[in-house]
Enzyme design. Structure first.
Site, short mmCIF file in Angstrom:
data_model
loop_
_atom_site.label_atom_id
_atom_site.label_comp_id
_atom_site.label_asym_id
_atom_site.label_seq_id
_atom_site.Cartn_x
_atom_site.Cartn_y
_atom_site.Cartn_z
N ASP A 102 0.89 -1.24 0.03
CA ASP A 102 0.02 0.05 0.18
C ASP A 102 0.87 1.15 0.10
O ASP A 102 1.90 1.26 0.56
CB ASP A 102 -0.95 0.20 1.23
CG ASP A 102 -1.97 1.00 1.13
OD1 ASP A 102 -3.16 0.59 0.56
OD2 ASP A 102 -1.71 2.35 1.29
N ASP A 110 4.60 2.34 -4.05
CA ASP A 110 3.82 2.52 -5.02
C ASP A 110 3.47 1.09 -5.89
O ASP A 110 4.62 0.58 -6.27
CB ASP A 110 4.06 3.48 -6.11
CG ASP A 110 3.44 3.61 -7.27
OD1 ASP A 110 2.32 4.44 -7.17
OD2 ASP A 110 3.53 3.03 -8.46
N ASP A 167 -7.08 -4.07 -4.93
CA ASP A 167 -7.99 -3.35 -4.44
C ASP A 167 -7.59 -2.08 -4.61
O ASP A 167 -7.55 -1.19 -3.61
CB ASP A 167 -8.23 -3.67 -3.08
CG ASP A 167 -9.47 -3.25 -2.69
OD1 ASP A 167 -10.42 -2.68 -3.18
OD2 ASP A 167 -9.66 -3.41 -1.31
#
Lengths: 531, 539
Positions: free
Chosen positions: A341, A375, A393
């Site tokens: 994340d 990233d 997601d």
């Protein structure tokens, strides 16, 4: 109202007065019941305005900071205390009460009128929002505190003392009642906080202007008149652009009390809570509602993992809230989860806050899970591992920089790290609202050489939501759905793959870095949907 | 619209000169940000003009000597290396090769100092495509067309225009147009599409790139003898919107006003590109944070040991055994004589004519446009109403050509700060006067001009400008004035005979990477043919 040339503690000046009345300082005001009446009406308006500002500040504070009991209590306390200071300071006013009264009115109008807009706009940018809040409350309270004593002194020549006190306080308290009834019943539902602020600022400045224009021409107070008109225009302007201000003041738009807000270098994280409903917003977009997120995350994770024979290594891209990880960890075969994340603040928040840890069941602290703050695209390009299941997601493709995470180039990298026999799943926005965008994602994944199997699930806070399974060969037909899920069962999981005609597949272009077809399609479809 | 103009290659080919650097960092008292300064045509270039170099004390021998390490010189070296010819040496005036395709770098990003992109190559540009494939920029083939690397193709959004207070996608205004505007834009677009499709009676495309592959039909070449503005007038296209856009295009590609260039050159901008690529990428461009320095460095890497930087070539002459090239070695503070069988003069013609007057035509017909380029480091990305930040951002009301975002190609989340490369051709006065202005106007004045222009376009950048690094190009681009491309330039080129070979984009009259590359490869192949090295042609 009867004229009462001699007050109880009447001074010589009052007795002398014929056409004009005077105060201690020898000021002369127009006599006549119209003017006195107007001043009493102004007490009513001023009192209403004062209470409205107080209610606004309290409401905004509890909206933004949560804990309404504390916020109402401290804001009202601060406000009343500041009024006390203002009243006390009124003793140092020796002359020119009317001029000062008018000036104070204009100032209160500006401060109070703009207070809601200012507080909403400042909240996202200030580190110490409370300082600004209480400073504003103190300032408004101080000037409102000055108002009543000044008015009483201006009026003292017209009524006897007991009458003055009685008149002023009566109008004051009636005004308070009006405000406290209007605020929750009419103003909040119909105007909203920002417009209410401007409306009462306008009323406030109208009092000042009315007083000014009722004065005889020779007592022109030209500067005050100009200031009053400028203030009125500023407030009117604010009222007109209130809707745009509301958009700038992003936090005004959440609709639920904000309990946490943080600007990170990457995004704005906002949590709201209303009762047992906890919501996460990133850059103003709803990410989940605790009431129905289980539907979303069960639908995201289990159809993919349930199609892998032995899901040992799992990759989650995005999903810093740990909710997808919570579902993944239910599979006994899972040995390692790599969660990538972008935002360290996000994973920190969701691994430390008790309330959020309760929601994701501590998934981010599980020994099988490793958090990488990087990233997703850049990390994926460098990634060397192979993963049995990959959960993608990411936020919806609302701009070009997120749109890059839905391109053919991205899915080629994804395909490279997807183990043989592995299954990936991509959250792909709503196939009902944005069917073009949804099927663009499918076409893009296929262009990257993977086969797909799209499905959708109903998540009340989102609506009809879409996902796409991807695998090297044909995506397996059957999934093993673990028992005990709240939403998915072996039977219901099969139904997710039916697409009624309004969501049916349509030919769409491939989304590439150099065309970003998806971002354009997505924006057009959502704009159409939202009108 | 069938034509989608995009910023063509800004400047390609070798530039002479040197960086004169003065470093500052921070903000001056009046609030103008500081930065570095650099550019071409200063100390070393002027030393060349003034002469007074010592006589050579050392001598070296090589098969072919390339004088000049801009794109043409590098392409010549690349072509020699491709043909397995390893007996050559490249002498470069500057410390860095690349010429106008050089780049810089600071803590925030790499950035271009001149040319910043290369359009997808035309079918006829075979040598260039071969190079792009070798460099991994073309990755394969699909349905018979080249597939370009998606990471190096310019990412969406490519261009936006600030038009009547609002950013719109693309560079041609498409709102608030009058009937004349609409009609003239449509007519111009149709005419350009027709030119682009036209095949001449000699079977060649009317407008090709490299231009050497263009048709020589008389009516087409006649377009080179008249001015572009006159030609537009003759067509009756007077829409101010169209004309403003064409002015932008001419200044963008040639550093000139439409009245100064030939109609052939003006049309070539729109009708010369037929990018050949799969996946609909034909109209796209390749770009990198450091601009075309990526290409220059990749070419140089193929033969790095043969490159000698810091060498001011001040004399080139013929002798019994071939050529004698004298150069001043800045590092050794001594002159060197290089003897070779053949020489490729890969430098602007005004320099070649000075150092080798016996073997070149005078440079009278060669005029060059000066440019100012500023690399502006900002604390946050520019924004604005309407279309989102693009790679190339142009304001319809600015004299400058806008700015390019150096970090546009970054994948994934972007940092807040970035570098904007801002371009200004000094086209509205005589080039010599413009060059004087460029050099003599103090750097802090230029910085204020840059800052003011940027803030007029993007008021949201108020307070966010960290530094402004200036780069002055005195001779940035050849000016394709009427009669130059198809008359003056070929005549001048024809004067030079073996063992000398010329390689520079100014011989094409268009300062484009493709032209410089073609000229470099052509000279290298001619030189190899002359020296008897067998090879297969790429052209």
């Amino acid at each position: 109202m009867a004229e009462s040339p001699v007050g109880e503690n009447g001074t010589a000046s009052e007795k002398r007065s014929t056409a004009l009345s005077e105060t201690d300082s020898g000021e002369r005001y127009p006599k006549g019941s119209a003017f006195a009446g107007a001043l009493l009406v102004s007490v009513f308006v001023v009192a209403t305005c004062g209470l409205i500002y107080e209610l606004l500040a309290s409401t905004i504070a509890s909206y933004l900071l949560g804990d309404s009991v504390t916020q109402f209590s401290t804001v009202i306390g601060t406000y009343l205390f500041a009024m006390g200071i203002g009243s006390w300071c009124s003793r140092y006013v020796k002359r020119d009460e009317l001029r000062l009264f008018v000036r104070v009115e204009i100032l209160i109008a500006l401060l109070g009128g703009w207070s809601a807009a200012a507080l909403f706009t400042l909240f996202p940018v200030l580190d110490h929002f409370r300082v600004a809040l209480y400073a504003l409350v103190l300032a408004i309270g101080f000037f409102v505190g000055l108002e009543i004593p000044l008015l009483m002194r201006i009026l003292r020549g017209r009524f006897d003392f007991s009458e003055t006190v009685s008149n002023v306080l009566t109008f004051d308290y009636v005004g308070a009642l009006a405000a406290s009834l209007l605020f929750p019943l009419v103003l909040m539902p119909w105007l909203g906080m920002i417009r209410t602020g401007f409306l009462f600022g306008l009323l406030n400045v109208a009092v000042a202007l009315a007083v000014l224009f009722m004065l005889p021409a020779k007592r022109a107070m030209l500067a005050e008149k100009i200031a009053g008109i400028v203030a009125a225009m500023l407030l009117l302007g604010g009222f007109v652009v209130a809707e745009r201000l509301q958009r700038w003041a992003e936090v005004a738009g959440y609709g639920e009390p904000v309990i946490y807000a943080l600007s990170t270098p990457f995004q704005r994280i906002v949590l709201t809570r209303s009762g047992d409903d906890l919501r996460l917003f990133l850059n103003g977009n709803l990410q989940f509602s605790s009431r129905d997120e289980y539907r979303y995350h069960e639908a995201l994770v289990h159809p993919a993992i349930g199609r892998v024979a032995h899901p040992r290594d799992v990759l989650i891209l995005g999903g810093g809230d740990g909710l997808a990880a919570r579902e993944v960890l239910k599979h006994p075969d899972v040995r390692h989860i790599t969660l990538v994340d972008l935002d360290p603040e996000m994973t920190k928040l969701f691994s430390q806050s008790d309330m959020l840890v309760a929601l994701n069941r501590g998934s981010l602290s599980d020994s099988r899970l490793r958090v990488i703050n990087a990233d997703g695209f850049r990390w994926l390009r460098e990634a060397r591992g192979r993963y049995d299941a990959i959960i993608v997601d990411f936020p919806d493709p609302t701009d070009f920089s997120v749109g890059k995470l839905y391109t053919e180039s991205f899915y080629r990298e994804l395909s490279r790290v997807l183990a043989p026999g592995g299954v990936a799943v991509v959250q792909s926005t709503s196939p009902l609202v944005a069917p073009g965008a949804f099927w663009t994602v499918a076409a893009t994944i296929e262009a990257a050489g993977l086969s797909t199997k799209p499905y959708h699930a109903y998540v009340p806070s989102f609506g009809e939501w879409g996902f796409i399974l991807a695998a090297h060969g044909a995506v397996p037909q059957q999934a093993r759905i673990l028992p005990g899920a709240r939403f998915l069962s072996a039977e219901t999981a099969e139904r997710l793959f039916d697409f009624p005609p309004d969501m049916a597949r349509r030919p769409m272009p491939v989304n590439r870095l150099d065309n970003q077809a998806l971002v354009r399609e997505f924006a057009a479809e959502w704009a159409r949907y939202e009108g | 619209m069938s034509w989608r103009p995009s910023r063509r290659t800004l400047i390609a080919g070798a530039g002479a000169g040197v960086a004169a650097a003065g470093i500052g960092w921070g903000v001056t008292r009046d609030g103008t940000p500081q930065g570095t300064e650099g550019g071409a045509d200063m100390a070393r270039g002027h030393r060349l003009r003034d002469g007074g170099f010592p006589e050579p004390a050392h001598e070296e021998h090589t098969g072919i000597v390339i004088a000049g390490g801009g794109v043409a010189g590098l392409a010549a070296g690349w072509a020699l290396a491709e043909a397995g010819h390893d007996d050559f040496r490249l002498l470069e005036l500057e410390d860095d090769v690349g010429g106008n395709a050089r780049g810089g770098r600071n803590a925030v990003s790499a950035y271009p100092l001149g040319a910043h992109y290369l359009p997808v190559a035309n079918r006829e540009a075979g040598a260039l495509r071969r190079m792009l494939t070798q460099f991994g920029m073309i990755t394969g083939e699909k349905d018979g067309a080249p597939v370009y690397d998606p990471y190096q193709l310019c990412a969406d959004l490519e261009e936006r225009l600030l038009w009547k207070g609002r950013w719109q996608e693309g560079l041609v205004p498409h709102s608030a147009l009058s009937e004349t505007d609409e009609a003239d834009l449509a007519a111009f677009g149709a005419a350009m599409a027709a030119f682009s499709k036209r095949i001449g009676s000699d079977g060649k495309p009317a407008f090709a790139l490299p231009i050497a592959y263009s048709s020589r039909d008389a009516d087409l070449l006649a377009l080179d003898r008249i001015g572009f503005a006159d030609w537009l007038d003759a067509q009756g296209w007077r829409s101010p919107v169209l004309r403003a856009h064409l002015r932008y295009s001419c200044r963008d590609d040639y550093g000139c006003e439409p009245a100064q260039v030939s109609a052939w050159a003006g049309i070539h901008y729109f009708a010369g590109r037929r990018g050949w690529a799969a996946d609909g990428a034909g109209e796209n461009v390749l770009t990198w944070p450091e601009g075309n320095a990526r290409l220059a460095r990749a070419m140089a890497a193929r033969f790095a040991p043969r490159i000698a930087p810091g060498r001011i070539v001040f004399r080139a002459a013929r002798d019994a055994d071939g050529v004698v090239i004298d150069s001043f070695d800045v590092a050794r503070n001594a002159s060197v004589r290089t003897r070779a069988a053949a020489a490729i003069l890969a430098m602007p013609h005004f320099v070649a004519a000075r150092i080798a007057p016996d073997v070149t035509a005078p440079a009278r017909a060669f005029g060059y446009a000066p440019w100012l380029i500023a690399n502006v480091t900002v604390d946050r990305h520019p924004a604005g109403r309407g279309a989102k930040l693009a790679w190339d951002n142009v304001s319809a009301t600015s004299e400058a050509l806008g700015y390019v975002v150096a970090t546009h190609q970054t994948i994934g989340a972007r940092r807040k700060e970035t570098v904007l490369t801002w371009y200004l051709p000094l086209s509205n006065m005589e080039p010599a006067a413009a060059r004087r202005l460029l050099v003599e106007r103090p750097a802090e004045h230029w910085r204020r001009i840059v800052a003011d222009d940027l803030l007029a376009t993007n008021p949201d950048l108020e307070g966010a400008i960290r530094s402004i690094d200036l780069w002055r190009w005195g001779h940035a681009m050849i000016r394709p004035v009427p009669g130059f491309i198809w008359q003056a330039a070929p005549q001048a080129a024809a004067v030079t005979r073996p063992p000398f070979f010329l390689a520079h984009s100014d011989l094409s009259g268009l300062s484009l990477f493709e032209e410089a590359h073609y000229r470099g490869v052509l000279a290298a192949e001619d030189a190899m043919r002359f020296t008897g090295h067998t090879h297969e042609t790429m052209l």
